[in-house]
Design a protein around this motif. Structure first.
Motif, PDB file in Angstrom:
ATOM      1  N   ASP A 145       0.827  -1.213   0.000  1.00  0.00           N
ATOM      2  CA  ASP A 145       0.000   0.000   0.000  1.00  0.00           C
ATOM      3  C   ASP A 145       0.861   1.263   0.000  1.00  0.00           C
ATOM      4  OD1 ASP A 145      -2.266  -1.560   0.032  1.00  0.00           O
ATOM      5  OD2 ASP A 145      -2.473  -1.494   2.223  1.00  0.00           O
ATOM      6  N   ALA A 146       1.940   1.249   0.774  1.00  0.00           N
ATOM      7  CA  ALA A 146       2.832   2.404   0.822  1.00  0.00           C
ATOM      8  C   ALA A 146       3.528   2.617  -0.513  1.00  0.00           C
ATOM      9  CB  ALA A 146       3.859   2.232   1.938  1.00  0.00           C
ATOM     10  N   ALA A 147       3.938   1.534  -1.152  1.00  0.00           N
ATOM     11  CA  ALA A 147       4.611   1.655  -2.441  1.00  0.00           C
ATOM     12  C   ALA A 147       3.663   2.197  -3.501  1.00  0.00           C
ATOM     13  CB  ALA A 147       5.166   0.289  -2.857  1.00  0.00           C
ATOM     14  N   ARG A 148       2.429   1.694  -3.537  1.00  0.00           N
ATOM     15  CA  ARG A 148       1.460   2.200  -4.514  1.00  0.00           C
ATOM     16  C   ARG A 148       1.104   3.656  -4.243  1.00  0.00           C
ATOM     17  NH1 ARG A 148      -0.763  -3.089  -3.453  1.00  0.00           N
ATOM     18  NH2 ARG A 148      -0.442  -4.477  -5.254  1.00  0.00           N
ATOM     19  N   ALA A 149       1.023   4.031  -2.975  1.00  0.00           N
ATOM     20  CA  ALA A 149       0.733   5.427  -2.642  1.00  0.00           C
ATOM     21  C   ALA A 149       1.858   6.343  -3.095  1.00  0.00           C
ATOM     22  CB  ALA A 149       0.514   5.567  -1.138  1.00  0.00           C
ATOM     23  N   ALA A 150       3.102   5.906  -2.907  1.00  0.00           N
ATOM     24  CA  ALA A 150       4.236   6.722  -3.338  1.00  0.00           C
ATOM     25  C   ALA A 150       4.236   6.895  -4.848  1.00  0.00           C
ATOM     26  CB  ALA A 150       5.542   6.093  -2.872  1.00  0.00           C
ATOM     27  N   ILE A 151       3.914   5.837  -5.582  1.00  0.00           N
ATOM     28  CA  ILE A 151       3.877   5.927  -7.037  1.00  0.00           C
ATOM     29  C   ILE A 151       2.731   6.820  -7.499  1.00  0.00           C
ATOM     30  CG2 ILE A 151       3.540   4.603  -9.151  1.00  0.00           C
ATOM     31  CD1 ILE A 151       4.890   2.240  -7.753  1.00  0.00           C
ATOM     32  N   ALA A 152       1.544   6.640  -6.905  1.00  0.00           N
ATOM     33  CA  ALA A 152       0.375   7.413  -7.321  1.00  0.00           C
ATOM     34  C   ALA A 152       0.567   8.906  -7.051  1.00  0.00           C
ATOM     35  CB  ALA A 152      -0.871   6.892  -6.604  1.00  0.00           C
ATOM     36  N   PHE A 153       1.052   9.240  -5.883  1.00  0.00           N
ATOM     37  CA  PHE A 153       1.198  10.660  -5.551  1.00  0.00           C
ATOM     38  C   PHE A 153       2.414  11.277  -6.227  1.00  0.00           C
ATOM     39  CE2 PHE A 153      -1.775   9.417  -2.277  1.00  0.00           C
ATOM     40  CZ  PHE A 153      -2.602  10.532  -2.185  1.00  0.00           C
ATOM     41  N   SER A 154       3.342  10.467  -6.678  1.00  0.00           N
ATOM     42  CA  SER A 154       4.407  10.997  -7.543  1.00  0.00           C
ATOM     43  C   SER A 154       3.812  11.450  -8.877  1.00  0.00           C
ATOM     44  CB  SER A 154       5.476   9.935  -7.784  1.00  0.00           C
ATOM     45  OG  SER A 154       6.139   9.594  -6.588  1.00  0.00           O
ATOM     46  N   PHE A 155       2.860  10.675  -9.389  1.00  0.00           N
ATOM     47  CA  PHE A 155       2.181  11.071 -10.618  1.00  0.00           C
ATOM     48  C   PHE A 155       1.352  12.336 -10.412  1.00  0.00           C
ATOM     49  CE2 PHE A 155      -1.588  10.885 -13.353  1.00  0.00           C
ATOM     50  CZ  PHE A 155      -0.978  10.910 -14.595  1.00  0.00           C
ATOM     51  N   PHE A 156       0.645  12.418  -9.282  1.00  0.00           N
ATOM     52  CA  PHE A 156      -0.135  13.635  -8.991  1.00  0.00           C
ATOM     53  C   PHE A 156       0.770  14.851  -8.838  1.00  0.00           C
ATOM     54  CE2 PHE A 156      -3.327  10.629  -6.796  1.00  0.00           C
ATOM     55  CZ  PHE A 156      -3.869  10.290  -8.024  1.00  0.00           C
ATOM     56  N   SER A 157       1.970  14.638  -8.317  1.00  0.00           N
ATOM     57  CA  SER A 157       2.910  15.746  -8.153  1.00  0.00           C
ATOM     58  C   SER A 157       3.375  16.283  -9.493  1.00  0.00           C
ATOM     59  CB  SER A 157       4.112  15.293  -7.322  1.00  0.00           C
ATOM     60  OG  SER A 157       3.724  14.934  -6.009  1.00  0.00           O
ATOM     61  N   ILE A 158       3.475  15.424 -10.498  1.00  0.00           N
ATOM     62  CA  ILE A 158       3.839  15.907 -11.835  1.00  0.00           C
ATOM     63  C   ILE A 158       2.814  16.926 -12.323  1.00  0.00           C
ATOM     64  CG2 ILE A 158       4.219  15.228 -14.231  1.00  0.00           C
ATOM     65  CD1 ILE A 158       5.032  12.465 -13.231  1.00  0.00           C
ATOM     66  N   ILE A 159       1.538  16.620 -12.122  1.00  0.00           N
ATOM     67  CA  ILE A 159       0.472  17.507 -12.591  1.00  0.00           C
ATOM     68  C   ILE A 159       0.486  18.830 -11.838  1.00  0.00           C
ATOM     69  CG2 ILE A 159      -2.023  17.736 -12.887  1.00  0.00           C
ATOM     70  CD1 ILE A 159      -2.166  14.695 -13.097  1.00  0.00           C
ATOM     71  N   THR A 160       0.615  18.766 -10.515  1.00  0.00           N
ATOM     72  CA  THR A 160       0.561  19.992  -9.721  1.00  0.00           C
ATOM     73  C   THR A 160       1.754  20.904 -10.000  1.00  0.00           C
ATOM     74  OG1 THR A 160       1.597  18.779  -7.890  1.00  0.00           O
ATOM     75  CG2 THR A 160      -0.798  18.971  -7.883  1.00  0.00           C
ATOM     76  N   TRP A 161       2.946  20.333 -10.103  1.00  0.00           N
ATOM     77  CA  TRP A 161       4.123  21.164 -10.354  1.00  0.00           C
ATOM     78  C   TRP A 161       4.143  21.693 -11.776  1.00  0.00           C
ATOM     79  CZ3 TRP A 161       7.506  23.181  -6.950  1.00  0.00           C
ATOM     80  CH2 TRP A 161       7.472  22.676  -5.657  1.00  0.00           C
TER      81      TRP A 161
END
Length: 233
Positions: A145-161
């Motif tokens: 769960d932690a690994a998937r969360a890190a991957i998912a929110f890394s993708f969301f960070s691309i959009i926000t930045w």
């Protein structure tokens, strides 16, 4: 005042409006970037490591320590940068110099664009390493769960930045247009006219004093008949 209304901010020295500041899209994006970065590095630090019956901990991303380190470092720096730029947004309307405002916006453009690229690399790196992770090598019951969360929110960070970069570019273009009307871009005033102005017909107006007759010189011809000029002493 110098720099009034330039680079997407109000007149320098104006009162701070917290309600209007919170409603700005840029503020919302900064808060989201702050949250997403915190989720990424916190997930990896707390549950991104597992052991194999020993005291040594292995990174859950294919036992690649570089993957975990990359996600933690990028996430922590993004977390701190979000706080810094959020504070800069609060202080930005108080900056009176157009040059200082321009430097701040350029700094944001460079950093946001570069961190968008780093988040893209991090997303690809973590996703690739996770796809090669074998459940037989590491106990992934808790770390998945932690690994998937890190991957998912890394993708969301691309959009926000990326959105923050676009907002910064828009502020820079707006500031370039607005700063053309500030005092720093006025090189000199129009020279005063050293010659008398022309009238409606287009001819030069001549001062009235130019038409005055010369002073009267008293001579025998100008006096009345029989008048004698008194002797000069």
């Amino acid at each position: 005042m110098d720099g009034a209304g330039s680079f997407g901010a109000g007149r320098a020295g104006s009162a701070f409006d917290p309600v209007a500041f919170v409603k700005q899209p840029q503020t919302v994006l900064r808060v989201l970037a702050w949250i997403f970065s915190m989720v990424v590095f916190a997930s990896i630090i707390n549950e991104g490591y597992a052991n194999m019956g020993s005291e040594r901990l292995y990174c859950v991303f294919n036992r690649n320590q570089d993957a975990c380190n990359y996600g933690i470092i990028v996430g922590i720096i993004a977390f701190l940068a979000s706080v810094f730029f959020l504070a800069l947004d609060v202080y930005f309307p108080q900056i009176s110099s157009v040059k200082d405002r321009k430097r701040a916006v350029l700094l944001e453009i460079v950093f946001s664009g570069f961190w968008t690229f780093l988040w893209f690399v991090g997303f690809c790196f973590l996703a690739n390493q996770w796809s090669h992770t074998s459940p037989t090598e590491l106990p992934l019951e808790q770390a998945s769960d932690a690994a998937r969360a890190a991957i998912a929110f890394s993708f969301f960070s691309i959009i926000t930045w990326a959105a923050l970069t676009a907002c910064a570019v828009q502020r820079f273009l707006l500031g370039t247009d607005m700063s053309l009307f500030t005092g720093e871009h006025v090189t000199s005033q129009a020279p005063k006219q050293p010659y008398p102005s022309n009238d409606v017909i287009g001819q030069t107006t001549v001062p009235v004093d130019a038409y005055q007759s010369p002073p009267l010189i008293e001579t025998a011809e100008t006096g009345p008949p029989g008048y004698k000029i008194p002797p000069a002493f």
